[in-house]
Design an enzyme around this catalytic site. Structure first.
Site, PDB file in Angstrom:
ATOM      1  N   ALA A  92      24.364 -14.325 -70.398  1.00 45.55           N
ATOM      2  CA  ALA A  92      25.552 -13.735 -69.778  1.00 45.55           C
ATOM      3  C   ALA A  92      25.488 -12.230 -70.022  1.00 45.55           C
ATOM      4  O   ALA A  92      25.344 -11.782 -71.158  1.00 45.55           O
ATOM      5  CB  ALA A  92      26.818 -14.316 -70.392  1.00 45.55           C
ATOM      6  N   LYS A 140      16.380 -12.528 -68.260  1.00 47.48           N
ATOM      7  CA  LYS A 140      15.196 -12.152 -67.483  1.00 47.48           C
ATOM      8  C   LYS A 140      14.646 -13.322 -66.674  1.00 47.48           C
ATOM      9  O   LYS A 140      14.352 -13.182 -65.481  1.00 47.48           O
ATOM     10  CB  LYS A 140      14.111 -11.591 -68.401  1.00 47.48           C
ATOM     11  N   ALA A 175      16.100 -16.260 -65.799  1.00 48.97           N
ATOM     12  CA  ALA A 175      17.051 -16.728 -64.792  1.00 48.97           C
ATOM     13  C   ALA A 175      17.109 -15.746 -63.625  1.00 48.97           C
ATOM     14  O   ALA A 175      17.171 -16.152 -62.458  1.00 48.97           O
ATOM     15  CB  ALA A 175      18.432 -16.900 -65.419  1.00 48.97           C
ATOM     16  N   ASN A 176      17.076 -14.449 -63.921  1.00 47.97           N
ATOM     17  CA  ASN A 176      17.061 -13.448 -62.859  1.00 47.97           C
ATOM     18  C   ASN A 176      15.851 -13.633 -61.940  1.00 47.97           C
ATOM     19  O   ASN A 176      15.965 -13.576 -60.710  1.00 47.97           O
ATOM     20  CB  ASN A 176      17.011 -12.038 -63.450  1.00 47.97           C
ATOM     21  N   ARG A 199       7.930   6.137 -59.182  1.00 46.06           N
ATOM     22  CA  ARG A 199       6.584   6.446 -58.668  1.00 46.06           C
ATOM     23  C   ARG A 199       5.895   5.205 -58.105  1.00 46.06           C
ATOM     24  O   ARG A 199       4.724   5.243 -57.753  1.00 46.06           O
ATOM     25  CB  ARG A 199       5.738   7.078 -59.772  1.00 46.06           C
ATOM     26  N   ASP A 222      22.901   0.754 -60.265  1.00 46.71           N
ATOM     27  CA  ASP A 222      22.713   0.005 -61.510  1.00 46.71           C
ATOM     28  C   ASP A 222      21.295  -0.568 -61.500  1.00 46.71           C
ATOM     29  O   ASP A 222      20.954  -1.365 -60.631  1.00 46.71           O
ATOM     30  CB  ASP A 222      23.753  -1.119 -61.606  1.00 46.71           C
ATOM     31  N   ASP A 243      13.234  -7.545 -63.030  1.00 49.41           N
ATOM     32  CA  ASP A 243      13.206  -8.997 -62.833  1.00 49.41           C
ATOM     33  C   ASP A 243      13.166  -9.347 -61.350  1.00 49.41           C
ATOM     34  O   ASP A 243      12.501 -10.307 -60.944  1.00 49.41           O
ATOM     35  CB  ASP A 243      14.429  -9.652 -63.484  1.00 49.41           C
ATOM     36  N   SER A 283      23.243  -8.633 -57.417  1.00 44.83           N
ATOM     37  CA  SER A 283      22.746  -7.556 -56.548  1.00 44.83           C
ATOM     38  C   SER A 283      21.514  -7.953 -55.748  1.00 44.83           C
ATOM     39  O   SER A 283      21.057  -7.180 -54.901  1.00 44.83           O
ATOM     40  CB  SER A 283      22.394  -6.327 -57.402  1.00 44.83           C
TER      41      SER A 283
END
Length: 304
Positions: free
Chosen positions: A9, A37, A39-40, A216, A238, A244, A283
């Protein structure tokens, strides 16, 4: 494809600038959003049309329920996610006015994931063409998952973050590394990010790697070949979870038979879109949004 690892969370506060040591700063309201990480990465994969399975552990609490709900809504198979009588893992995140962040992770139930737990979900790995791993769970579970994947003929993709020493067996079982330039410098022992990227990757003994370079772009090392790919310019809101999103896209590309270069090219677009909105999983764009963005940029879509 399968992902074995962390679910957290994300407790996020936005502030004008990141606090320096000993400094107290004022922030906005705290938000609680799904993260971790692994789960993302699984959510990023699923939104692009892949069918990932997640193996991990959450607590029997509201945060755990939120994480499972987010995974399921994205299309991730959660049958390998265990509920434990522990607190769900949490990440305390500060985001500044230009989208940069600091993150402190409390592992909670993630730390309890064992090799035996992985073996209970081994069939999910055996059915996968690609396995994604990161270092937010313990070495026992990581090595167990990589062994199952290797025995089944699946490729092992390791994102060595948060940085720590990688067990020798896990390194030997890894087919592709996905890491940033600072992690590469630490792992290769050079201590410098300006050294030759291909030579630094060779020192690790891994034949294939993708090294992200922030604004870059990234460099893809595939055997004797090296490819430099640009980043997409966007206004960052953000950057939490952008790495991830990139890694999840690579996993989806490899699972669908695409190349590292193709996956990295689309991954740059997915990461750019993720940076344009707050939060991590919240996002992440779906397949249609990524296609539209690439069309706007006059860039191609291949391999995902």
């Amino acid at each position: 494809m399968a992902v074995v690892g962390s679910l957290n969370a994300d407790l996020t506060v936005r502030t004008q600038h990141l606090p320096r040591p000993g400094e107290t700063v004022s922030g906005g309201p705290m938000t609680v959003l799904p993260g971790g990480k692994s789960a993302n990465q699984a959510v990023a994969c699923a939104l692009l049309g892949a069918r990932p399975a997640m193996i991990g552990a959450v607590g029997a609490d509201e945060h755990g329920a939120m994480l499972l709900d987010s995974l399921r809504r994205a299309g991730v198979d959660t049958t390998g996610v265990l509920r434990r009588q522990l607190a769900t893992g949490t990440a305390v995140i500060t985001v500044d006015a230009v989208g940069e962040n600091t993150i402190v992770v409390s592992p909670g139930a993630n730390a309890a994931l064992s090799g035996a737990d992985v073996h209970r979900g081994a069939e999910l790995i055996r059915r996968a063409a690609v396995l994604g791993l990161c270092l937010e769970i313990g070495d026992e579970a990581l090595v167990a998952a990589a062994r199952v994947a290797r025995e089944a003929g699946a490729r092992v993709v390791l994102n060595p973050s948060p940085m720590r020493a990688i067990p020798a067996e896990l390194s030997a079982l890894t087919d592709v590394l996905v890491l940033n330039e600072h992690e590469l410098a630490q792992l290769s022992g050079s201590g410098e990010t300006g050294d030759d990227t291909m030579e630094m990757v060779r020192r690790l003994g891994v034949p294939r790697a993708v090294v992200t370079l922030g604004s870059r772009g990234c460099r893809v090392i595939d055997g004797a070949q090296s490819h430099r790919l640009p980043a997409f310019a966007v206004k960052a809101v953000d950057t939490t979870g952008c790495g991830d999103a990139f890694t999840g896209t690579l996993l989806a590309a490899l699972a669908s038979g695409g190349s590292l270069v193709d996956g990295a090219a689309v991954g740059a677009a997915v990461a750019a879109l993720a940076a344009s909105s707050p939060g991590a999983q919240r996002s992440y764009p779906d397949r249609e949004r990524v296609r539209a963005f690439l069309d706007e940029q006059d860039a191609g879509w291949q391999g995902v």
